[in-house]
Design a protein around this motif. Structure first.
Motif, PDB file in Angstrom:
ATOM      1  N   GLU A 106     -10.045   3.036  -8.234  1.00  0.00           N
ATOM      2  CA  GLU A 106     -10.847   2.739  -7.054  1.00  0.00           C
ATOM      3  C   GLU A 106     -12.306   2.511  -7.425  1.00  0.00           C
ATOM      4  OE1 GLU A 106     -10.567   5.526  -3.881  1.00  0.00           O
ATOM      5  OE2 GLU A 106     -11.469   4.093  -2.487  1.00  0.00           O
ATOM      6  N   THR A 144      -7.875   3.898   2.142  1.00  0.00           N
ATOM      7  CA  THR A 144      -8.250   4.204   3.519  1.00  0.00           C
ATOM      8  C   THR A 144      -7.438   5.420   3.957  1.00  0.00           C
ATOM      9  OG1 THR A 144      -6.621   2.536   4.131  1.00  0.00           O
ATOM     10  CG2 THR A 144      -8.925   1.950   4.414  1.00  0.00           C
ATOM     11  N   ARG A 182     -17.885   9.736  -8.306  1.00  0.00           N
ATOM     12  CA  ARG A 182     -17.576   8.469  -7.679  1.00  0.00           C
ATOM     13  C   ARG A 182     -18.432   8.233  -6.454  1.00  0.00           C
ATOM     14  NH1 ARG A 182     -12.335   7.112  -4.948  1.00  0.00           N
ATOM     15  NH2 ARG A 182     -12.626   9.315  -4.535  1.00  0.00           N
ATOM     16  N   PRO A 196       5.071   1.929   4.715  1.00  0.00           N
ATOM     17  CA  PRO A 196       4.677   2.784   5.828  1.00  0.00           C
ATOM     18  C   PRO A 196       3.787   1.998   6.789  1.00  0.00           C
ATOM     19  CG  PRO A 196       3.299   3.230   3.948  1.00  0.00           C
ATOM     20  CD  PRO A 196       4.246   2.147   3.538  1.00  0.00           C
ATOM     21  N   GLU A 254      -5.940  15.521   0.534  1.00  0.00           N
ATOM     22  CA  GLU A 254      -5.020  14.574  -0.088  1.00  0.00           C
ATOM     23  C   GLU A 254      -3.970  15.304  -0.931  1.00  0.00           C
ATOM     24  OE1 GLU A 254      -7.007  11.699  -2.534  1.00  0.00           O
ATOM     25  OE2 GLU A 254      -5.293  10.329  -2.504  1.00  0.00           O
ATOM     26  N   PRO A 302       0.821  -1.207   0.000  1.00  0.00           N
ATOM     27  CA  PRO A 302       0.000   0.000   0.000  1.00  0.00           C
ATOM     28  C   PRO A 302       0.855   1.257   0.000  1.00  0.00           C
ATOM     29  CG  PRO A 302      -0.516  -1.446   1.864  1.00  0.00           C
ATOM     30  CD  PRO A 302       0.681  -2.005   1.221  1.00  0.00           C
ATOM     31  N   GLN A 303       0.351   2.302  -0.617  1.00  0.00           N
ATOM     32  CA  GLN A 303       1.131   3.527  -0.709  1.00  0.00           C
ATOM     33  C   GLN A 303       0.185   4.694  -0.895  1.00  0.00           C
ATOM     34  OE1 GLN A 303       3.475   5.498   0.212  1.00  0.00           O
ATOM     35  NE2 GLN A 303       4.926   3.925  -0.506  1.00  0.00           N
ATOM     36  N   ARG A 327      -4.107   9.643   2.244  1.00  0.00           N
ATOM     37  CA  ARG A 327      -4.962   8.543   1.785  1.00  0.00           C
ATOM     38  C   ARG A 327      -4.071   7.457   1.222  1.00  0.00           C
ATOM     39  NH1 ARG A 327     -10.169  10.324  -1.297  1.00  0.00           N
ATOM     40  NH2 ARG A 327     -11.591   8.817  -0.400  1.00  0.00           N
ATOM     41  N   TYR A 328      -4.209   6.246   1.757  1.00  0.00           N
ATOM     42  CA  TYR A 328      -3.403   5.132   1.305  1.00  0.00           C
ATOM     43  C   TYR A 328      -4.197   4.242   0.376  1.00  0.00           C
ATOM     44  CZ  TYR A 328       0.273   6.208   4.608  1.00  0.00           C
ATOM     45  OH  TYR A 328       1.291   6.818   5.259  1.00  0.00           O
ATOM     46  N   TYR A 329      -3.563   3.803  -0.689  1.00  0.00           N
ATOM     47  CA  TYR A 329      -4.241   2.930  -1.657  1.00  0.00           C
ATOM     48  C   TYR A 329      -3.602   1.564  -1.599  1.00  0.00           C
ATOM     49  CZ  TYR A 329      -6.028   7.278  -3.570  1.00  0.00           C
ATOM     50  OH  TYR A 329      -6.634   8.477  -3.715  1.00  0.00           O
TER      51      TYR A 329
END
Lengths: 114, 887
Positions: free
Chosen positions: A58, A66, B77, B7, B30, A25-26, A77-79
């Motif tokens: 997404e 998330t 979306r 991370p 973001e 995830p990143q 926001r991590y995907y």
């Protein structure tokens, strides 16, 4: 004198993002950084296109996002890749390999006797 | 050293609402993080902070534009996500509801079946209303089709018209594309040498062009082609069954002794009038004079697209009045009435269907009320479950929604079964031969299905809303604390009792309507027809074969027929008449030998053989009847009905007076009808059935009117049951001449067919009233049972301190009595309120008839009392110790 950076061919950005996320995830910055490092400054990456691609992926449920916190305490926001995304990555990578093989083959063609 | 490392993600709690600003904010956050991180990177590479930030933003191209477009994409979306989420939530709610229902199978089944029955009946009645009242006729631009009727001097529309009048209307109008006339003509045709009876319709050539039915092949008649007067058009059913579905120019039938080619086949369901098998064209000759009053035809027309019925009526009335002015002797040219063809066909079926729709709605409401109160009772028992649910975090809205979905699942399943039931009912009705208009068009279409779905959904909401509201309302802690003690809070039972009161009121209205309809039918059937229908049949015979062209052949045939029939041991009496009772018959103007003032009504004209009055049991009041000596060699005689005698010779004997049938006989005597001498007076006859009034009529001897001999009806009164009589008559006719076919009708059935709508509606309403009473009884029983269970401890205490079983019974029944009494009063008020609406279906009785209302209230009260006694008896037998101790 480096040449002008190549424009990214249409449709390949999704593939690259999926591949990047296959390592784990990143968040968006991380993806753009990683890609840029791998691209050796030869390809110019448009960050707005990157985020459009992430949202698109997404919506198709290839990635899931998330909210999380970076090491520095920033909200990000991590995907991450979903199972469906993993399958899509395999499919698209395969298509790309075949395509590039064919193009390379045609470009490498030299007529007999030259 | 790798730039990239995994991370550690610390998850934040689930995102907040999906409103527009939240979406925009998240995107902005973001992007800000992204920019900040790149800024840091550039700073580390040596740029100044400002340069670094600018470079970071430049990575997006135009940062503002990029941010806006990302926000826009995010909105879209979110919309999709939201839809997916609600759909997922709905599906999970439905799954949950089905699981809950599985756990209470019996109760769910009870609900489903009740709704299935109620919705099924309601949908079936609606299907009939849809097919008969709502749908347009199945012809193109059907709203342009109208029925035309001439008016007499009192301004009353007369349902049949004369050909001469029609011809003038057709030629002089400016508002119709065309007008046609038609009349029924049951006859026999020869197909391949065999005689077949057909329901034929005699039509003017433009008739099929007016109606425009769909053809399987071929065409209608061309009024400009004289050859077409020897062609016929048949219905698809007749073409398949009698003509073997053959095609080709050789397809002919033999009628009136000549071959006629079939030039077209009308598609099934498109026949007008209903059930017609064959149409043949009429060739008109304008005669004028007295013939203008020979009203023997029905007239239909197709309006021009821009014309309305009112405009057309004015147009034709002007034409009629011109005729009236130039020919003062015409009786039916005082005006023209125009009504839409659909309304003309429907007639008074409309009021009956509306009554049935209201009645079935009442049954539906009672069923829903029962379910609602049953669900309320069950909801009280489920209060514990509800409390647990809301303690686990389900909001009030969610619990409410889940309960409603539960009821909707039940209701829609019940509705699906009910719709299948309705399909079955509609098919069954269609297969009967009930004499209701447009019966052949009965079917279930999309609108009926939609009605079924909507009705079930509304039923689901109504049965579920009260218990759902109640269940989601109770505070969880209090309920959980109390639910262990057998004294669950259930309110004072007020909603349950109100529902019972409503059910009683609706039952009163339904039962009263049923009783009123029964009373009306009895009054109708009590009216004397003036002739007997007991074991009487009528057989129509037409002598159109070439064998009967020679003079005297017809008369001989009729004589032989009468003899053969009378000789048969199965028959008691037989006679002939040109137009039998309970079938259409002609009327015509007359002149009498006294001076009369004012326009005279046309009176019926019947040519009868000797023995007619005895065969039909028509009483002879004065003078004599016809004998076989009243033939062509003697002077012309006539027998008149009582109404005619009283009109023209009141207070005197009409025997020996004279009358002549100017319309009916002038054409056969060079324009001068002969004077007839009255030799007898007979009782009046209700020629058109129970609900009609007797028509004034004159009878001539058939032996004296050879012009009537080509078609007569044989009337036979039998000694035996009617089926054998029908077969016997057919056999005798066949034996006499195999080339002649006859259509035989049973008079008693015909008389009943004329009141078919009334008696069918009465039967259906009786069924509905019965179902309503049963449901209301169940309602009373259910609510009182619940009441008894609620107050179990109180009953036990009362019994313990010495109350007798009887006083407990009185207590329980008494609590119901008040509600029932209020319901009765409300019901009676309902009958008063709807008196005006149902008046059209009643006969000889008023909606607010005292005896009817009293009887109704007694019946409903008795049923309610019996339903109340059962729980009351149970309460009086409560085991004191068990009730007080056990839990």
């Amino acid at each position: 004198m480096a040449d002008e950076p190549l424009p990214l061919l249409k449709g390949t950005l999704d593939l690259l993002v999926l591949k990047t996320l296959s390592w784990g995830p990143q968040h968006g910055f991380g993806i753009s950084q990683w890609l840029e490092a791998r691209a050796l400054d030869e390809v110019e990456l448009d960050d707005s296109a990157l985020y459009h691609a992430l949202h698109r992926l997404e919506a198709r449920r290839y990635v899931q996002s998330t909210w999380g916190v970076t090491e520095n305490g920033r909200k990000a926001r991590y995907y991450r890749l979903t199972d469906a995304g993993r399958q899509q990555l395999a499919r698209e990578a395969d298509t790309w390999q075949r395509y590039s093989r064919v193009v390379g083959h045609i470009l490498a063609f030299t007529p007999e006797g030259r | 050293m790798p730039i990239f490392s995994f991370p550690r993600i610390r998850r934040l709690p689930r995102a907040a609402p999906n409103g527009e600003r939240a979406v925009a904010r998240r995107v902005a956050e973001e992007l800000e993080t992204h920019v900040a991180l790149w800024t840091e990177t550039f700073v580390r590479r040596g740029m100044s902070p400002d340069e670094a930030e600018a470079a970071a933003r430049r990575r997006f191209g135009n940062y503002q534009a990029a941010e806006s477009s990302l926000i826009r994409a995010a909105y879209q979306r979110e919309g999709v996500f939201r839809m997916r989420e609600s759909l997922d939530a709905l599906i999970s709610d439905i799954r949950f509801a089905v699981r809950q229902l599985r756990r209470a199978r019996g109760f769910a089944a009870f609900n489903v079946l009740t709704i299935a029955l109620a919705v099924g009946l309601t949908t079936a009645v609606f299907a009939m209303i849809d097919a008969i009242l709502l749908r347009p006729l199945p012809f193109p631009a059907a709203s342009q089709l109208v029925e035309l009727q001439g008016k007499d001097s009192s301004g009353n529309a007369v349902v049949v018209v004369s050909a001469d009048n029609w011809n003038d209307w057709r030629q002089q109008n400016r508002t119709f594309t065309n007008i046609a006339i038609h009349t029924q003509n049951r006859m026999s045709v020869l197909i391949g040498g065999e005689a077949v009876g057909v329901r034929a319709e005699y039509v003017s050539p433009e008739f099929l062009a007016v109606v425009k039915p769909r053809f399987v092949w071929g065409r209608g008649f061309d009024e400009r082609s004289s050859a077409d007067f020897f062609t016929v058009v048949v219905s698809e059913r007749f073409w398949r069954s009698a003509l073997g579905a053959k095609t080709g120019p050789g397809l002919t039938v033999t009628m009136f002794g000549s071959r006629r080619e079939v030039i077209g086949v009308v598609a099934d369901g498109q026949e007008y009038p209903t059930a017609t098998e064959l149409w043949f064209p009429y060739q008109h000759r304008q005669v004028g004079g007295a013939a203008r009053n020979n009203i023997n035809w029905f007239a239909v027309g197709r309006l021009r697209p821009e014309a309305s019925p009112q405009v057309a009526e004015r147009d034709l009335t002007a034409i009629a009045q011109r005729i009236q002015a130039s020919e003062p002797a015409s009786l039916y040219s005082y005006g023209v009435a125009i009504l839409p063809l659909k309304d003309f066909l429907i007639g008074d079926t409309r009021v009956y269907l509306q009554l049935l729709m209201a009645a079935v709605f009442a049954v539906l409401l009672i069923g829903i009320a029962n379910l609602a109160s049953a669900n309320l009772a069950r909801g009280v028992r489920r209060a514990g479950e509800m409390a647990v649910r809301s303690a686990l975090g389900a909001g009030r809205g969610r619990v409410l929604r889940q309960l409603l979905i539960e009821h909707l699942v039940v209701a829609l399943s019940g509705g699906a079964i009910g719709t299948l039931l309705a399909v079955g009912v509609v098919r069954a009705v269609r297969a009967t031969s009930l004499d209701i208009p447009r019966l052949s068009e009965l079917s279930i279409d999309a609108r009926v299905l939609l009605f079924g779905i909507v009705t079930s959904a509304i039923a689901g909401v109504l049965t579920g809303i009260l218990p759902a509201l109640q269940a989601s309302n109770d505070a969880p802690q209090r309920t959980m604390a109390l639910s262990g003690r057998g004294n669950v809070k259930g309110g004072r039972g007020l909603p349950g009792r109100a529902l019972v009161g409503a059910e009683v009121a609706l039952s009163v209205v339904l039962v009263a309507c049923a009783v009123l309809l029964v009373q009306s039918l009895r009054s109708v059937l009590a009216r004397p027809l003036g002739f007997t229908t007991d074991r009487v049949i009528a057989a129509e015979i037409t002598l159109d074969q070439p064998a009967y062209r020679a003079p005297g052949t017809k008369a001989r045939y009729w004589q032989e027929l009468l003899t053969a029939v009378r000789n048969d041991p199965q028959t008691a009496k037989a006679a002939l008449v040109n137009w039998a009772p309970l079938s259409p018959g002609g009327v015509g103007a007359v002149e009498v030998d006294t001076t009369v003032v004012g326009d005279e009504p046309a009176i019926g004209y019947r040519a009868v053989s000797e023995g007619y009055f005895e065969t039909l049991g028509i009483p002879v009041l004065q003078g004599r009847v016809f004998t076989d000596r009243d033939d062509a060699t003697q002077g012309r005689v006539v027998i008149i009905g009582k109404a005619v005698a009283e009109r023209y010779w009141p207070g005197r004997s009409p025997i020996g007076r004279r009358i002549r049938a100017t319309n009916m006989e002038s054409a056969f005597h060079n324009g001068e009808a002969p004077w007839l001498t009255v030799v007898g007076v007979v009782g009046d006859v209700r020629h058109y059935g129970y609900e009609a009034e007797p028509i004034p009529v004159m009878y001539v001897s058939s032996l004296q009117v050879p012009e009537r001999e080509f078609g007569m009806t044989l009337i036979v009164r039998g000694r035996t049951a009617t089926e054998r009589l029908v077969e016997t008559t057919r056999r005798i006719v066949r034996q006499l001449d195999p080339q002649i076919a006859t259509s035989v009708r049973v008079l008693e059935e015909q008389a009943r067919d004329r009141i078919a709508t009334r008696s069918a509606s009465m039967n259906v309403l009786l069924i509905f009233a019965f179902v309503a009473l049963a449901l209301a009884a169940i309602g009373v029983f259910g609510v009182l049972s619940f009441f008894v269970v609620q107050r179990r401890r109180e009953m036990a205490v009362r019994a313990a301190i010495g109350a007798s079983p009887r006083s407990i019974i009185e207590l329980v029944v008494g609590s119901a009595a008040r509600v029932v009494a209020i319901g009765l009063v409300a019901g009676v008020a309902g009958v008063y309120a709807s008196a005006g609406v149902i008046r059209a279906t009643l006969f000889d009785v008023v909606a607010t008839d005292g005896k009817v209302l009293t009887l109704t209230c007694l019946v409903v009260a008795a049923v309610a009392l019996i339903a109340a006694l059962i729980p009351a008896l149970r309460a009086s037998r409560v085991d004191v110790r068990e009730a007080l101790v056990g839990e």
